[in-house]
Scaffold this motif. Structure first.
Motif, PDB file in Angstrom:
ATOM      1  N   UNK A 238       1.181   8.739  12.220  1.00 44.80           N
ATOM      2  CA  UNK A 238       0.527   8.715  10.908  1.00 44.80           C
ATOM      3  C   UNK A 238       1.416   9.181   9.751  1.00 44.80           C
ATOM      4  N   UNK A 239       2.284  10.105  10.012  1.00 42.73           N
ATOM      5  CA  UNK A 239       3.118  10.655   8.958  1.00 42.73           C
ATOM      6  C   UNK A 239       4.067   9.629   8.356  1.00 42.73           C
ATOM      7  N   UNK A 240       4.363   8.584   9.078  1.00 39.35           N
ATOM      8  CA  UNK A 240       5.270   7.557   8.569  1.00 39.35           C
ATOM      9  C   UNK A 240       4.553   6.529   7.712  1.00 39.35           C
ATOM     10  N   UNK A 241       3.251   6.644   7.581  1.00 45.62           N
ATOM     11  CA  UNK A 241       2.466   5.689   6.790  1.00 45.62           C
ATOM     12  C   UNK A 241       2.813   5.788   5.316  1.00 45.62           C
ATOM     13  N   UNK A 242       2.622   4.668   4.623  1.00 46.81           N
ATOM     14  CA  UNK A 242       2.859   4.596   3.180  1.00 46.81           C
ATOM     15  C   UNK A 242       1.593   4.082   2.526  1.00 46.81           C
ATOM     16  N   UNK A 243       1.135   4.787   1.520  1.00 45.66           N
ATOM     17  CA  UNK A 243      -0.078   4.385   0.801  1.00 45.66           C
ATOM     18  C   UNK A 243       0.204   3.211  -0.131  1.00 45.66           C
ATOM     19  N   UNK A 244      -0.816   2.438  -0.389  1.00 41.14           N
ATOM     20  CA  UNK A 244      -0.712   1.290  -1.286  1.00 41.14           C
ATOM     21  C   UNK A 244      -0.302   1.707  -2.690  1.00 41.14           C
ATOM     22  N   UNK A 245      -0.837   2.834  -3.157  1.00 40.76           N
ATOM     23  CA  UNK A 245      -0.507   3.287  -4.513  1.00 40.76           C
ATOM     24  C   UNK A 245       0.976   3.637  -4.628  1.00 40.76           C
ATOM     25  N   UNK A 246       1.508   4.327  -3.617  1.00 48.12           N
ATOM     26  CA  UNK A 246       2.929   4.662  -3.625  1.00 48.12           C
ATOM     27  C   UNK A 246       3.809   3.421  -3.573  1.00 48.12           C
ATOM     28  N   UNK A 247       3.389   2.445  -2.775  1.00 49.59           N
ATOM     29  CA  UNK A 247       4.142   1.186  -2.697  1.00 49.59           C
ATOM     30  C   UNK A 247       4.113   0.455  -4.040  1.00 49.59           C
ATOM     31  N   UNK A 248       2.956   0.443  -4.706  1.00 51.46           N
ATOM     32  CA  UNK A 248       2.831  -0.217  -6.004  1.00 51.46           C
ATOM     33  C   UNK A 248       3.659   0.511  -7.069  1.00 51.46           C
ATOM     34  N   UNK A 249       3.630   1.841  -7.046  1.00 51.00           N
ATOM     35  CA  UNK A 249       4.443   2.603  -8.004  1.00 51.00           C
ATOM     36  C   UNK A 249       5.931   2.345  -7.783  1.00 51.00           C
ATOM     37  N   UNK A 250       6.346   2.280  -6.518  1.00 45.09           N
ATOM     38  CA  UNK A 250       7.746   1.985  -6.215  1.00 45.09           C
ATOM     39  C   UNK A 250       8.149   0.599  -6.704  1.00 45.09           C
ATOM     40  N   UNK A 251       7.259  -0.377  -6.516  1.00 44.73           N
ATOM     41  CA  UNK A 251       7.540  -1.734  -7.005  1.00 44.73           C
ATOM     42  C   UNK A 251       7.634  -1.752  -8.525  1.00 44.73           C
ATOM     43  N   UNK A 252       6.753  -0.998  -9.183  1.00 45.51           N
ATOM     44  CA  UNK A 252       6.778  -0.922 -10.646  1.00 45.51           C
ATOM     45  C   UNK A 252       8.071  -0.276 -11.122  1.00 45.51           C
TER      46      UNK A 252
END
Length: 138
Positions: A49-63
């Motif tokens: 579970x600790x390696x999971x990435x949240x959608x919000x973090x992924x979207x912020x990284x893309x932005x």
């Protein structure tokens, strides 16, 4: 919800419809930056579970990756959705870590959440999701 933010909701729902896998990709997020661009992210569940990435973090990284390097990241709106039982979309609040990320980079961003008390989708400023947050210049 404003027309622009309703567009974010539609984009997040379409993304989640396309990529959803139970236990793998259960949340999608769409963010709008100050320049009007929309960026998306999807939840990536890891085997530990600790390696999971949240959608919000992924979207912020893309932005951040798409935003001009000489400007600080400025997100104006965030909408995240999850598919609940019976295939119903639900606007969800970001987890604590994502609340920190959003408020670190864009403290004035509007984050859409569903209230616990009456199941209504409402806008909340990122900093209001973290009362007494330590303010640090990023």
């Amino acid at each position: 919800m404003s027309g622009e933010d309703a567009e974010l909701l539609t984009i997040a729902q379409e993304l989640l419809t396309r990529v959803w896998r139970d236990g793998r990709h259960e949340v999608a997020s769409a963010v709008r930056t100050a320049d009007g661009a929309v960026h998306t992210g999807v939840h990536l569940e890891g085997s530990c579970r600790r390696s999971s990435i949240c959608a919000e973090g992924a979207a912020l990284g893309a932005a951040r990756a798409a935003y001009p390097g000489h400007l600080p990241l400025s997100v104006t709106s965030v909408v995240s959705v999850q598919i609940k039982p019976a295939g119903r979309f639900r606007v969800i609040a970001p987890c604590g870590v994502c609340r920190e990320l959003i408020s670190d980079y864009s403290p004035e961003a509007v984050v859409w959440i569903t209230t616990v008390e009456d199941d209504v989708v409402v806008p909340v400023h990122a900093l209001d999701l973290l009362p007494d947050k330590s303010r640090r210049a990023w």
